[in-house]
Design an enzyme around this catalytic site. Structure first.
Site, PDB file in Angstrom:
ATOM      1  N   LYS A  71      -5.923  27.522 -21.921  1.00 39.27           N
ATOM      2  CA  LYS A  71      -4.815  26.627 -21.553  1.00 39.27           C
ATOM      3  C   LYS A  71      -4.682  26.491 -20.034  1.00 39.27           C
ATOM      4  O   LYS A  71      -4.259  25.471 -19.521  1.00 39.27           O
ATOM      5  CB  LYS A  71      -3.523  27.184 -22.156  1.00 39.27           C
ATOM      6  CG  LYS A  71      -2.321  26.285 -22.009  1.00 39.27           C
ATOM      7  CD  LYS A  71      -1.177  26.839 -22.832  1.00 39.27           C
ATOM      8  CE  LYS A  71       0.096  26.050 -22.668  1.00 39.27           C
ATOM      9  NZ  LYS A  71       1.170  26.610 -23.495  1.00 39.27           N
ATOM     10  N   GLU A 169       7.804  22.648 -23.844  1.00 30.83           N
ATOM     11  CA  GLU A 169       8.123  23.901 -24.545  1.00 30.83           C
ATOM     12  C   GLU A 169       9.613  24.261 -24.455  1.00 30.83           C
ATOM     13  O   GLU A 169      10.220  24.607 -25.476  1.00 30.83           O
ATOM     14  CB  GLU A 169       7.244  25.035 -24.001  1.00 30.83           C
ATOM     15  CG  GLU A 169       5.800  24.893 -24.479  1.00 30.83           C
ATOM     16  CD  GLU A 169       4.792  25.679 -23.664  1.00 30.83           C
ATOM     17  OE1 GLU A 169       5.204  26.501 -22.817  1.00 30.83           O
ATOM     18  OE2 GLU A 169       3.586  25.467 -23.875  1.00 30.83           O
ATOM     19  N   ASP A 191      11.374  32.032 -20.288  1.00 33.59           N
ATOM     20  CA  ASP A 191      10.200  32.242 -21.131  1.00 33.59           C
ATOM     21  C   ASP A 191       9.277  33.276 -20.490  1.00 33.59           C
ATOM     22  O   ASP A 191       8.575  32.980 -19.518  1.00 33.59           O
ATOM     23  CB  ASP A 191       9.492  30.884 -21.313  1.00 33.59           C
ATOM     24  CG  ASP A 191       8.239  30.979 -22.185  1.00 33.59           C
ATOM     25  OD1 ASP A 191       7.790  32.099 -22.477  1.00 33.59           O
ATOM     26  OD2 ASP A 191       7.715  29.924 -22.560  1.00 33.59           O
TER      27      ASP A 191
END
Ligand code: AMP
Length: 613
Positions: A71, A169, A191
């Protein structure tokens, strides 16, 4: 209609989730062994391609052909990732603006690797649902740029999945907690995963999520907690057994696994014991939660700076945050929760599994698109681009055609005339470059701007299309805080045939339109330079010799004469000539300004000194 699944394509782990049509409840889909997390790892072996846990087992044996953290490479060029290449044991090569991974003779792109992960999740979802799955909502970090998002879509296509929507997200995590139903509020999404930390500040209004700011650290996460424990254990082993295991790869791997397991137990227990059988001895060690907190406190505290920075970028204080959402496995660490709660002075949402919350949100979004949830967000696309008129009758597009709504966009503008106190806002719709060829939607005025030199006012224009397709345009001058707004329904009175014609025209006239736009932009540039030079002559003309002033005056007059013509190159050339003619004047003015500033500073220092002595 075929189902749409929600996918969290993560750096470390990936998941797929769906909402049950009957109960309306989201469910993260497990594999046959009951595991929901699919490690985002792909291994290329002589016997075939492995994904997930099976690939993870190849990490030590085949580091060059086992790809993890792909990613981090998605949609990025070689120059973007050069500094990070030391973290990857596999070989990364530049390739026409993107990168490729060299697997010893075979080269693959990051989207191809991600596609293997997506395909595995797709198979999992098909087995669970008992029907083919062809569509997905996929999440990406809020800071992903266009090419990173496009690469994610490409990965879907390669995996045979139509990525019907890319969702941020933090937005997905907020949706999982039902925050899409908020009338209005600010949400902070914290996060902390295995290897990355992201903080996002979102504004939600009538179901529209707007990312106000993001910050974080792409190299901070639970893996660092594990490393801190390992270093502590290495010291303890050396002290007690006289053995240093730091260079023993196998022992280090054992220590890392034991450290992570202990860390996880300490999220729910106050103390735990580590037992590791080495060849020469079996190591036992008790570790308490307080020990762990001592080891990771510095790391946890280092996430608070980025949180404050994101808030500052959004122009907010911690008290302005209405809801806090926790995402990522490492937010289970009690110290992390405490620090987040202290910073925002409110209890974060943590009822949902922090590993799953993004996938659940993606599934909720997918279910909205399927038509399964009707009271939350009505999703549609803008049939034509929306923008505002700028100097010279050019359209500045804020929301391009085919953007999924609800959506929002913001852009900064300024004035073109000295002392301008009023700005005429003209909202237009269409695909052409010039306002006269587009549809006029609304006009309104922003008044009461303090008179300032041209170019100084900061006018922030925000376009917000809500779930019902209503466009709200707000213009705000940031220095004075003056604001004006208008609401329109862009699709009102617009037939399908109108839309088709407007799109078609944009192709037919594309070349002529671009030429016309370039000419206007060149004229605008000339006008800006003329205004600046006129001002400079007024303020600093006396600082240079008469012949220099005269030369500037001539260049100025020439440009004034020809700027209305259609010879773009000539206007450009004369603008450059005027710029050159004033270079010296600009320098002299700058020196004078600097000297002035120094003198006034000296004056303040002198004024302050008597009291100090
Ligand atoms: P993610 O990237 O969101 O999957 O998060 C993975 C990270 O969360 C890893 O560092 C895990 O060790 C960590 N983690 C998972 N569960 C827990 C737990 N119960 N307590 C502390 N850390 C955890």
């Amino acid at each position: 209609m075929s189902r749409i699944v929600g996918i969290d394509l993560g750096t470390t782990n990936s998941l797929v989730a769906v909402v049950d049509w009957k109960t309306g409840l989201p469910r993260v889909v497990p594999d046959r062994g009951g595991r929901v997390l699919l490690p985002s790892i792909v291994a290329f072996t002589p016997d075939g391609v492995l994904v997930g846990d099976a690939a993870r087992r190849q990490l030590v044996r085949r580091p060059e052909t086992t790809v993890y953290s792909v990613k981090r490479l998605m949609g990025r060029g070689y120059e973007d990732v050069r500094d990070e290449l030391c973290y990857f044991p596999y070989k990364v090569l530049p390739c026409e603006g993107i990168v490729k991974i060299d697997l010893g003779g075979r080269e693959v792109t990051p989207p191809e690797i991600s596609a293997i992960i997506l395909k595995s999740l797709r198979d999992r979802a098909e087995a669970y649902l008992g029907e083919p799955v062809e569509k997905a909502v996929v999440t990406v970090p809020a800071y992903f740029n266009d090419s990173q998002r496009q690469a994610t879509k490409d990965a879907g296509r390669i995996a045979g999945l139509d990525v019907v929507r890319i969702v941020n997200e933090p937005t997905a995590a907020s949706l999982a907690y039902g925050l899409g139903r908020l009338k209005e509020g600010v949400v902070a999404v914290y996060d902390l995963g295995g290897g990355t930390f992201d903080i996002s500040i979102l504004r939600v209004k009538d179901g529209v999520f707007e990312v106000l700011a993001t910050n974080g650290n792409t190299r901070l996460g639970g893996d660092d907690f594990d490393r801190a424990i390992v270093v502590w254990l290495l010291d303890d082993i050396r002290e007690r057994y006289g053995a240093y295991l730091g260079r023993d790869a196998e022992a280090m791997q054992e220590l890392r696994l034991a450290a992570e397991a202990a860390k996880i137990r300490l999220s729910t227990e106050e103390r735990t014991t580590l037992t590791i059988p080495f060849d020469a001895f079996t190591y036992h060690r008790e570790i308490t939660r307080a020990d762990l907190e001592g080891l990771v406190e510095r790391l946890v505290d280092s996430t608070l700076g980025p949180c404050r920075m994101a808030l500052a970028d959004a122009g907010l204080a911690p008290a302005d945050v209405d809801e806090v959402v926790l995402v990522g496995g490492s937010t289970r660490v009690p110290l992390v929760r405490r620090r987040v709660q202290e910073l925002f002075d409110r209890a974060p949402h943590s009822q949902l599994n922090p590993d799953e919350v993004v996938a659940v949100g993606a599934a909720v979004q997918a279910h909205i698109l399927e038509g399964g949830i009707t009271d939350m967000l009505l999703l549609d696309v803008t049939p034509l681009s929306l923008g505002i008129e700028t100097l010279g009758g050019i359209v500045s597009v804020l929301i391009p055609r085919n953007t999924t709504i609800p959506t929002s966009a913001r852009e900064m503008f300024t004035t073109s005339v000295d002392g301008q106190t009023l700005v005429d806002m003209h909202v237009v719709q269409g695909e052409r470059e010039l306002v006269r060829d587009c549809r006029s939607l609304a006009r309104f005025e922003l008044r009461g701007i303090d008179p300032m030199p041209a170019g100084l006012p900061k006018i922030e224009v925000v376009f917000l299309i809500d779930a019902n397709g209503i466009l709200q345009v707000t213009a705000r001058e940031l220095r004075t805080g003056r604001e004006a707004a208008i609401e329109v329904r862009p699709t009102y009175g617009l037939s399908d045939a109108d839309v088709d014609r407007m799109v078609e025209d944009s192709f037919v006239y594309a070349e002529a339109d671009v030429e016309a736009r370039l000419l206007i932009e060149t004229r605008n540039e000339a006008d800006t330079v003329v205004t600046h030079v006129e001002r400079a002559l007024r303020q600093g003309g006396g600082l240079v010799a008469a012949d220099e002033r005269e030369a500037i005056g001539v260049a100025l007059e020439v440009l004034r004469q020809i700027r209305g013509g259609t010879d773009r190159d000539l206007i450009h050339e004369r603008t450059a000539a005027l710029n050159r003619a004033t270079e010296h004047l600009a320098e002299v003015m700058m020196d004078a300004a600097l000297k002035g500033a120094l003198e006034s500073r000296r004056a303040t220092e002198i004024a302050a000194s008597p009291g100090e002595s």
